[in-house]
Design an enzyme around this catalytic site. Structure first.
Site, PDB file in Angstrom:
ATOM      1  N   HIS A   1     -12.119  15.760  70.117  1.00  0.00           N
ATOM      2  CA  HIS A   1     -13.314  16.530  69.767  1.00  0.00           C
ATOM      3  C   HIS A   1     -13.780  16.225  68.343  1.00  0.00           C
ATOM      4  O   HIS A   1     -13.622  17.041  67.440  1.00  0.00           O
ATOM      5  CB  HIS A   1     -13.018  18.024  69.943  1.00  0.00           C
ATOM      6  CG  HIS A   1     -14.167  18.926  69.640  1.00  0.00           C
ATOM      7  ND1 HIS A   1     -15.486  18.549  69.775  1.00  0.00           N
ATOM      8  CD2 HIS A   1     -14.207  20.227  69.207  1.00  0.00           C
ATOM      9  CE1 HIS A   1     -16.274  19.569  69.430  1.00  0.00           C
ATOM     10  NE2 HIS A   1     -15.532  20.577  69.082  1.00  0.00           N
TER      11      HIS A   1
ATOM     12  N   CYS B   1     -20.730  22.691  66.791  1.00  0.00           N
ATOM     13  CA  CYS B   1     -20.201  21.795  67.832  1.00  0.00           C
ATOM     14  C   CYS B   1     -21.272  21.288  68.785  1.00  0.00           C
ATOM     15  O   CYS B   1     -20.988  20.421  69.625  1.00  0.00           O
ATOM     16  CB  CYS B   1     -19.105  22.493  68.628  1.00  0.00           C
ATOM     17  SG  CYS B   1     -17.656  22.899  67.628  1.00  0.00           S
TER      18      CYS B   1
END
Lengths: 383, 383
Positions: B328, B86
């Protein structure tokens, strides 16, 4: 950018190791490089890891770089995985060079690793299922077309191509880490199974697992560890494509990467003592000896035929055995080339030593299937 | 390292776009950033692209960075894909910062992109099949345990956690690029489907497709393009793990990344005007406001409850809507945070503007499932 040197290198044996994980291969290489450099895990300040498939036994698809480095006690520092197809390892080396050259860090590690067989392997077997694969543009398909074009345009022969395999097998037989340390003849190359006409099995590099690593350091800091300083003259990356050529046998990016690397390092092809070249297929070494300026366009076939590029010849190419013999664990290949350069420049290459080697070049290219997008790297090291 | 500034940013709308490819999303963001900066493709000298899944419609598994950049006319230059889970996008930004800061290049582009739905998507759905997944250590499982620990140790409540979602949805409603620009109540958060007790659907960030890009430039070169210089105060990456803590609610790497970023930028948490924080789950924002030094350990729940972190409060956190509302798209997230920082610091954030914002911080963390390996980045921008 300040001067950067390589103070340690390491690699695993290259081969098919279905029972080893990508983490184990990467860690073995990292340990070997740290041992070679005489540094401790806590001395490493930044690390880059080149890897394409990131397929791990656990099924994870992220943070393979952190997993490899953590396992050798390198923790808490910036660690980044880079991927540029077959130039992933050389890109990791280049990023490490920039990180130290910028003055941000005194010591960096570049690791390259790939796991293509057995547990945790997988995605490369699907190339045939891609749109390009269905259209025949797998790497063998593309290189077969390049071979045909080179043959038609320059008169390159199947025998000249086979002689690349013969030479690199002969070199690799002297390399204890090579995957296939066994000599072959021109006849054996031509009679081996046809992969994509005119390329046979022995015209093609094998499927390989393996890892390699290098420790880079500022020139000042390096003197605390060794007197055998191997300088990074250049670590150039070029990507994408240029519009200037439609000849599929020539790769404009490789030519420009080499040009820029020569300028960076302040040398020309004539100053090199040897080179490691991305010989994924026999024709690839021929084309690339031209692109890199080792001979004129169209004369790559003659170069190998006349023995110029064999050990003992005027300009040895792939003394390590190259991808064709040493093997091609994708992410590891570029860093393994750096390891070979360092061993040669230190005079530690044993039976395959290029006598008095002072300047060496390593070349990788990746991608460049149908869309002609990809990346090329040229690294020049000097003692 | 010389001064580096951001002169342009861009992003796609975030959402589920099953019919768009990863190349299309990346290119839209890259065009937007170039337009914002007023630069042409041929002005870009080096590029980094953050992407985790690299799943393309064509089936290819390499060179997504080159494909994206080629399509917007950025060709021939060094282009590298980076992957740190991430933190892939923020890592791309950091590498671009180093490349320009080193003096090697005057202008760099950082792109982040991810394609998680529809055509070409895939691998993330397999997290449940990994060893960690089978053992319950999927991201929701891990964060559910962290939530329980934080509740037991510090008295954090489910209502405080829900208030993070309520706040970020309220912020994101003001963001035209957000995936779910719709307000929710504490009751709706608690009553939404349970994902992993105590975390509900609305405690969790969604699955998102999207892209973001930023143009970085040397301070000297930037003056040719704009007078609105946004300085990179720091772009710190830390990886692996530290041995110093066994409290799963605390992430030592995040704390150290923040510490180093504050030193680099010459500011402390008290000097920040706002922050974009990796709120993959509501509890994550609470824990991270502590780790980043915005409040004391254990007081993150109170911070949101008292309204400190809402727009109009003393210290807005996630004015963009954060991961919980804006979405996201893994590789894009870190670069999208940079875009938000730049818009806020320029005073161009419209209805969600943090008044008089002069210094902003962006935080990402990735990995850290069962093995506690992963990466954290902290970026500080100043006008």
């Amino acid at each position: 950018m300040r001067n950067v040197v390589v103070i340690g290198v390491g690699m695993t044996n290259f081969g098919k190791f279905p029972d080893l994980t990508v983490e184990q291969l990467g860690r073995e290489a990292a340990w070997a490089a740290m041992k070679d450099a005489g540094v401790r895990p806590q001395d490493i300040q930044v690390a880059y890891l080149g890897n394409l498939t990131e397929r791990r036994e656990t099924g994870h698809i992220s943070c393979v770089a952190q997993e490899v480095l953590m396992g050798v006690g390198v923790r808490g520092i910036p660690v980044t995985r880079v991927e540029n197809a077959c130039t992933s390892g050389s890109t990791a080396f280049r990023e490490a060079w920039i990180a130290v050259g910028s003055g941000l860090y005194d010591m960096a590690m570049a690791v390259g690793v790939e796991k293509l067989t057995g547990r945790g392997a997988g995605p490369l077997t699907r190339i045939g299922d891609t749109i390009d694969g269905i259209a025949g543009f797998s790497p063998p398909g593309m290189w077969a077309m390049r071979a045909r074009r080179h043959m038609a345009q320059y008169g390159t022969t199947l025998e000249q191509m086979a002689k690349v395999a013969v030479k690199n097998r002969k070199h690799g037989k002297l390399n204890p880490r090579a995957q296939y340390p066994k000599e072959v003849t021109v006849e054996e190359v031509r009679k081996s199974p046809m992969i994509c006409d005119p390329l046979t099995l022995l015209d093609s590099c094998p499927t390989t697992d393996g890892g390699a690593a290098a420790i880079l350091c500022s020139e000042e800091a390096a003197k605390r560890y060794t007197s055998k300083l191997i300088y990074v003259g250049a670590a150039v990356l070029k990507s994408g494509t240029y519009d200037s050529t439609r000849n599929i046998a020539i790769n404009e990016i490789e030519k420009r990467a080499a040009q820029e690397a020569y300028e960076w390092a302040g040398v020309g092809p004539q100053d090199l003592d040897f080179a490691e070249v991305h010989d994924c297929f026999t024709i690839a070494e021929i084309v690339r000896t031209e692109n890199l300026g080792f001979c004129k366009e169209g004369e790559g076939g003659k170069l190998v035929e006349e023995g110029t590029t064999q050990l003992g010849g005027k300009f040895p190419v792939n003394p390590s055995g190259g991808l064709l013999c040493k093997g091609h664990p994708i992410g590891a290949t570029g860093v393994a080339q750096v390891a070979e350069l360092v061993w040669q420049l230190r005079g530690e290459a044993g039976a395959r030593q290029v006598n008095g080697a002072k300047v060496g070049l390593a070349h990788c290219s990746g991608g460049f299937i149908a869309q002609d997008t990809g990346a090329s790297t040229v690294i020049i090291l000097k003692r």
